[in-house]
Design a protein around this motif. Structure first.
Motif, short mmCIF file in Angstrom:
data_model
loop_
_atom_site.label_atom_id
_atom_site.label_comp_id
_atom_site.label_asym_id
_atom_site.label_seq_id
_atom_site.Cartn_x
_atom_site.Cartn_y
_atom_site.Cartn_z
N GLU A 173 0.87 -1.19 0.00
CA GLU A 173 0.00 0.00 0.00
C GLU A 173 0.90 1.23 0.00
OE1 GLU A 173 -2.38 -0.23 3.53
OE2 GLU A 173 -2.57 -2.38 3.23
N ASN A 174 0.34 2.37 -0.27
CA ASN A 174 1.08 3.64 -0.25
C ASN A 174 2.38 3.60 -1.04
OD1 ASN A 174 -0.79 4.07 1.80
ND2 ASN A 174 0.72 3.59 3.38
N LYS A 175 2.34 2.96 -2.19
CA LYS A 175 3.59 2.87 -2.97
C LYS A 175 4.16 4.24 -3.28
CE LYS A 175 2.21 -0.48 -6.08
NZ LYS A 175 1.27 -1.34 -5.38
#
Ligand code: ARG
Length: 561
Positions: free
Chosen positions: A401-403
Motif C-alpha cells: 500500500e502507499n507505494k
C-alpha cells in the motif's frame, strides 16, 4: 557507557592524556583478536621503546575487571576483550530507555551555532550544484540541535548585484507578466539567459541603470525585483519541503546594503584600507593571499564586503559560538580572505568562523557545466529518482500500500544519501542505479532494513510477544550488532566536530549490514521464549538507532517496503 573512555581511564602512558588515549582506542576491523584495540605505534617516540614492548607492558599492568575481561599484546597493538553480557545489557537498556533521544546529548549547552547553507541566488534555478550545501547544511543543523546546541539556519540569499538590473531590462524588453507567472523561475531564467546572449553596450548600460534604480529605492524597479524574489522563493520552497530543509533566516546579501559603510569606515579607521588602481582593498600579501577587494573603483561593494558585514551582524545578533559556511571549495580563497580581514580588524571571534567546504556533484550521464548551459535542475533529479524508486518498488512488492509515499521517501532519501555518504570534500558522481541499489551502501538498503525490523516487531506484537533485556548472553552476530549500535553517540559527536554528516551515513550502513547478518543467521520469532524476547529487544534497538540516524540526515523511514 563509553567503553573507549573506560579503557582510557585505566591506562597510563607517560606524556599521553586520557583524551588522546580515548581517541586512539578503536574497534578493530577483525574482532577475533579483541573488541577494542589500542595501537601503540605513536608512543614509541615518546617512550623510546618499540610499540611491541609498550603493548606488552601495558597489557601486563592493565586492571582486568567485570567490564574489560582481557588485555593482550599483539604486534604493537593492545587488544581488549570486554565482558559481552554486561556490555550487551547496558547497550540495549540504554537504547530502549532513550528511544528517539538515543545519541542525543546536552553537550552544546544551548550555545549558538549559525549555519549558512543553501544560500540560493534569486532568479536562478536550483541545480544539482546546490544539492550538497542544502543537505549538508540541513544535516549539520539537525546534528547540532541533537547535541544540545541552538542552531540558526541562514539562507544568505544571492539577491544583490547587477544581474537584477539585467533581468529587469530583459523583462521590459521581451517579457510579460502572464508568461512569467506561468513559467515561474524557468521563464525568469530564460529572460536572463537571453539577455546574456544578446546584450549590446546599450542594453548593458540600461541594466546598470536599472540596478542603480533598485539601489535607490525606485518603486517600479523594486517592485519587479521583489516579484522575481517571491517567485524564486516559492519555487525553492517546494524543493526544501521535499528535502525536509528549513531555515530560521532568509536575510540575503541585499539586507547588508546599509551595513557595509560602517565596515568600510572601520577598515579605514584601522588603517587596513589601501587604494589600488582606484579600488579599495585590504592587502593580504603577508598572509600569502591576493588582496581582498572591498570597493570597486566606481564605489560599488563586492561579495566579500557583504560577507564582512554579514559576519559582524551575525555575531551581534546571535552571539554565536561558531558560524559555519557550507559552501563549495571553489570559494576557499574568498572565505580565507574574509576571515583574515575580520581577524585584522581585531575581531577575536574570527577564529570561530568555519568554511565547511565540499566537493562537486555531477551526474553519471554527463557532467553538469554551467558555462555550457546544460544545467541539471535539482527538481528533475529528485523527480527522476522518485519515479525510478516507484518502478522498483512496484516490481518488488506489487501489493504494497502507499507505494507513492514509500517511493517518495526512497527516492528523496537516495538523493540526500548520495550527497552525504562520502567525505564531504570528495567530488561526487551521482548514479541513479547505484543510489537505488537495494543491496548497496545506500539509503534504500538502510530503509529496507528498517522495514524488515519493523515487520518483525509488528508480527511479534500481533502474537503478543514482548521484547525484553532478560540477561541472555549475546551470540557473535548479536554482539557485533550491539557493538555497532553502541557507537552512535560518539558518531554523532564526531560528525558535529568534523562537520561530517557522512559519519552518520556510514553508521547507518554499518548497522544495517550487521543487523541483516543477525537477521539471516539467528531465528527471532521462531526462537525459544527467552531468546525471542531478547532478540526482539535487539531488533527494537537497531530500529531505534537507524531511525534516529536517518532522521538526522533528513531521510524518512517507511514502515513497510
Ligand atoms: N549565493 C552564493 C553562491 O551561490 C553562496 C553564498 C554563500 N554564503 C555566504 N555567506 N557567502 O555562490
Amino acid at each position: 557507557m563509553d567503553y573507549k573512555r573506560y579503557i582510557a581511564q585505566r591506562l597510563k602512558v607517560e606524556g599521553v592524556s586520557e583524551d588522546e588515549l580515548a581517541d586512539l582506542v578503536a574497534v578493530p576491523p577483525n574482532t577475533e583478536m579483541g573488541d577494542y584495540a589500542l595501537p601503540c605505534f605513536k608512543f614509541a617516540k615518546i617512550l623510546r621503546k618499540s610499540p611491541a614492548a609498550i603493548a606488552e607492558e601495558l597489557a601486563a599492568s592493565y586492571p582486568i575487571d567485570g567490564v574489560v575481561c582481557g588485555a593482550s599484546a599483539v604486534n604493537g597493538y593492545l587488544n581488549f576483550k570486554i565482558d559481552r553480557k554486561s556490555f550487551a545489557d547496558e547497550t540495549l537498556s540504554k537504547i530502549i530507555r532513550e528511544g528517539d533521544r538515543y545519541g542525543a546529548s546536552c553537550a552544546g549547552g544551548g550555545k549558538v551555532v549559525c549555519i549558512d547553507y543553501s544560500s540560493v541566488n534569486i532568479a536562478k534555478p536550483f541545480h544539482v550544484g546546490h544539492l550538497s550545501t542544502t543537505v549538508l547544511g540541513a544535516a549539520l543543523y539537525r546534528i547540532f540541535q541533537f547535541l544540545g546546541y541552538k542552531a540558526v539556519g541562514i539562507n544568505h540569499l544571492g539577491d544583490y548585484g547587477t544581474q537584477f538590473g539585467k533581468l529587469i531590462s530583459a523583462f521590459k524588453r521581451w517579457g510579460n507578466r502572464e508568461e512569467v507567472e506561468k513559467g515561474g523561475i524557468h521563464a525568469i531564467n530564460a529572460l536572463y539567459v537571453r539577455f546574456t546572449a544578446e546584450a549590446d553596450e546599450e542594453m548593458e548600460r540600461e541594466a546598470r541603470e536599472y540596478f542603480r534604480l533598485i539601489e535607490n529605492g525606485d518603486e517600479e524597479a523594486n517592485g519587479l525585483f521583489e516579484w522575481f524574489k517571491k517567485i524564486t522563493l516559492a519555487y525553492v520552497q517546494t524543493i526544501y519541503e521535499k528535502l525536509h530543509v528549513t531555515f530560521d533566516s532568509y536575510l540575503g546579501e541585499r539586507f547588508y546594503t546599509d551595513k557595509m559603510q560602517p565596515v568600510v569606515d572601520e577598515l579605514r579607521e584601522k588603517g587596513l584600507l589601501k587604494e589600488s588602481q582606484g579600488a579599495q582593498i585590504v592587502d593580504l600579501e603577508p598572509y600569502g593571499m591576493s588582496p581582498c577587494l572591498i570597493l570597486r573603483s566606481d564605489g560599488a561593494s563586492l561579495y566579500a564586503t557583504r560577507d564582512l558585514a554579514a559576519a559582524i551582524y551575525r555575531k551581534n545578533t546571535y552571539d554565536f559560538e561558531k558560524c559555519l559556511y557550507v559552501v563549495a571549495y571553489q570559494q576557499n580563497l574568498h572565505f580565507k580572505q574574509v576571515f583574515q580581514v575580520l581577524e585584522l580588524m581585531g575581531k577575536p571571534w574570527a577564529k570561530d568562523l568555519v568554511h565547511v567546504a565540499y566537493g562537486m556533484v555531477s551526474l553519471e550521464d554527463g557532467a553538469m557545466s554551467t558555462r555550457k548551459g546544460n544545467v541539471v535542475f535539482l527538481e528533475d533529479v529528485i523527480s527522476k529518482c522518485v519515479e525510478k524508486a516507484y518502478r522498483i518498488i512496484a516490481e518488488k512488492n506489487p501489493l504494497l500500500e502507499n507505494k507513492r509515499e514509500v517511493a517518495e521517501k526512497v527516492g528523496v532519501g537516495a538523493v540526500i544519501f548520495g550527497a552525504l555518504y562520502n567525505n564531504k570534500i570528495k567530488d561526487i558522481v551521482f548514479s541513479y542505479d547505484k543510489a537505488l541499489n537495494f543491496e548497496g551502501e545506500t539509503s534504500v538498503y538502510v530503509q529496507y532494513t528498517c522495514a524488515r525490523a519493523a515487520s518483525v516487531l509488528s508480527k511479534a506484537a500481533a502474537a503478543g510477544y514482548q521484547p525484553a533485556v532478560n540477561g541472555c548472553a549475546p551470540c557473535a552476530q548479536e554482539f557485533e550488532l550491539l557493538k555497532a549500535l553502541a557507537e552512535f553517540p560518539q558518531t554523532v559527536a564526531a560528525a558535529a566536530e568534523n562537520y561530517e554528516p557522512s559519519f552518520v551515513a556510514r553508521f547507518c550502513v554499518d548497522v544495517a549490514q550487521k543487523f541483516n547478518k543477525f537477521y539471516l543467521d539467528c531465528k527471532i520469532l521462531q526462537a525459544d521464549d527467552e531468546t525471542r524476547a531478547y532478540r526482539l529487544a535487539i531488533t527494537q534497538a537497531a530500529l531505534t538507532a537507524l531511525k534516529n540516524a536517518l532522521t538526522l540526515l533528513g531521510i524518512g523511514v517507511p514502515d513497510k517496503m
